[in-house]
Design a protein around this motif. Structure first.
Motif, short mmCIF file in Angstrom:
data_model
loop_
_atom_site.label_atom_id
_atom_site.label_comp_id
_atom_site.label_asym_id
_atom_site.label_seq_id
_atom_site.Cartn_x
_atom_site.Cartn_y
_atom_site.Cartn_z
N ASP A 179 20.89 8.94 13.09
CA ASP A 179 21.39 9.42 14.38
C ASP A 179 20.51 8.94 15.52
N MET A 180 19.20 9.05 15.37
CA MET A 180 18.29 8.62 16.44
C MET A 180 18.34 7.10 16.60
N ALA A 181 18.45 6.38 15.50
CA ALA A 181 18.57 4.92 15.58
C ALA A 181 19.84 4.53 16.35
N ASP A 182 20.93 5.25 16.12
CA ASP A 182 22.17 5.00 16.87
C ASP A 182 21.96 5.25 18.36
N ARG A 183 21.23 6.30 18.70
CA ARG A 183 21.00 6.61 20.11
C ARG A 183 20.12 5.56 20.77
N ASP A 202 0.86 -1.18 0.00
CA ASP A 202 0.00 0.00 0.00
C ASP A 202 0.90 1.23 0.00
N PRO A 203 0.93 1.99 -1.10
CA PRO A 203 1.82 3.15 -1.18
C PRO A 203 1.60 4.16 -0.05
N SER A 204 0.37 4.35 0.39
CA SER A 204 0.13 5.33 1.46
C SER A 204 0.71 4.82 2.79
N THR A 205 0.65 3.53 3.03
CA THR A 205 1.23 2.97 4.25
C THR A 205 2.75 3.12 4.21
N LEU A 206 3.33 2.78 3.07
CA LEU A 206 4.79 2.92 2.95
C LEU A 206 5.22 4.37 3.10
N ARG A 207 4.47 5.29 2.56
CA ARG A 207 4.79 6.71 2.67
C ARG A 207 4.72 7.15 4.14
N MET A 208 3.66 6.72 4.85
CA MET A 208 3.51 7.08 6.25
C MET A 208 4.67 6.52 7.08
N VAL A 209 5.02 5.26 6.85
CA VAL A 209 6.12 4.65 7.60
C VAL A 209 7.42 5.37 7.27
N ARG A 210 7.66 5.65 6.01
CA ARG A 210 8.88 6.34 5.59
C ARG A 210 9.00 7.71 6.27
N GLU A 211 7.89 8.42 6.40
CA GLU A 211 7.89 9.75 7.03
C GLU A 211 8.20 9.67 8.53
N HIS A 212 7.90 8.55 9.15
CA HIS A 212 8.08 8.42 10.59
C HIS A 212 9.27 7.55 10.99
N MET A 213 9.98 7.01 10.03
CA MET A 213 11.13 6.15 10.32
C MET A 213 12.20 6.93 11.08
N LEU A 214 12.89 6.24 11.96
CA LEU A 214 14.00 6.84 12.68
C LEU A 214 15.11 7.20 11.71
N GLY A 215 15.70 8.35 11.94
CA GLY A 215 16.89 8.71 11.18
C GLY A 215 18.07 7.94 11.74
#
Length: 120
Positions: free
Chosen positions: A28-32, A13-26
């Motif tokens: 730096d935050m993933a490292d923290r 679902d493109p809208s689901t993937l877009r939403m997840v992509r927008e909220h994914m950890l960057g």
């Protein structure tokens, strides 16, 4: 003819993937986040954090409780301070350690409950 073993489990679902992509950890935050779990991944540090969920303690008290040298505790406390897990307050020659905030306490306590449930 398509082999069912290679068919996708569901349609993307493109809208689901877009939403997840927008909220994914960057990165730096993933490292923290990983740093906090790395701090808890060591059994000695996990025991120190557990002790500090119960009380503020000095180096000597932690060493006695864990059966380690004060030098070994100091080494672990340095790691925990660098990862922002604990804070230290000097009282004369004594350093008192505490968890840095309630978030650390909640992460540890939730993890402990999870592990205890799995053990039952």
């Amino acid at each position: 003819m398509q082999d069912d073993a290679f068919a996708p489990a569901h349609e993307h679902d493109p809208s689901t993937l877009r939403m997840v992509r927008e909220h994914m950890l960057g990165a730096d935050m993933a490292d923290r986040v990983a740093g906090l779990f790395w701090a808890l991944a060591d059994p000695t540090r996990a025991r120190i954090v557990h002790a500090l969920t119960l009380a503020e303690l000095c180096n000597a008290e932690l060493a006695e409780l864990l059966g380690l040298t004060e030098s070994a505790i100091s080494h672990q406390m340095r790691e925990l301070r660098l990862l922002n897990v604990v804070s230290a307050q000097r009282h004369g020659r004594m350093v008192i350690y505490r968890l840095n905030d309630n978030h650390v306490r909640h992460v540890f306590e939730d993890t402990l409950r999870h592990v205890q449930e799995d053990a039952e």
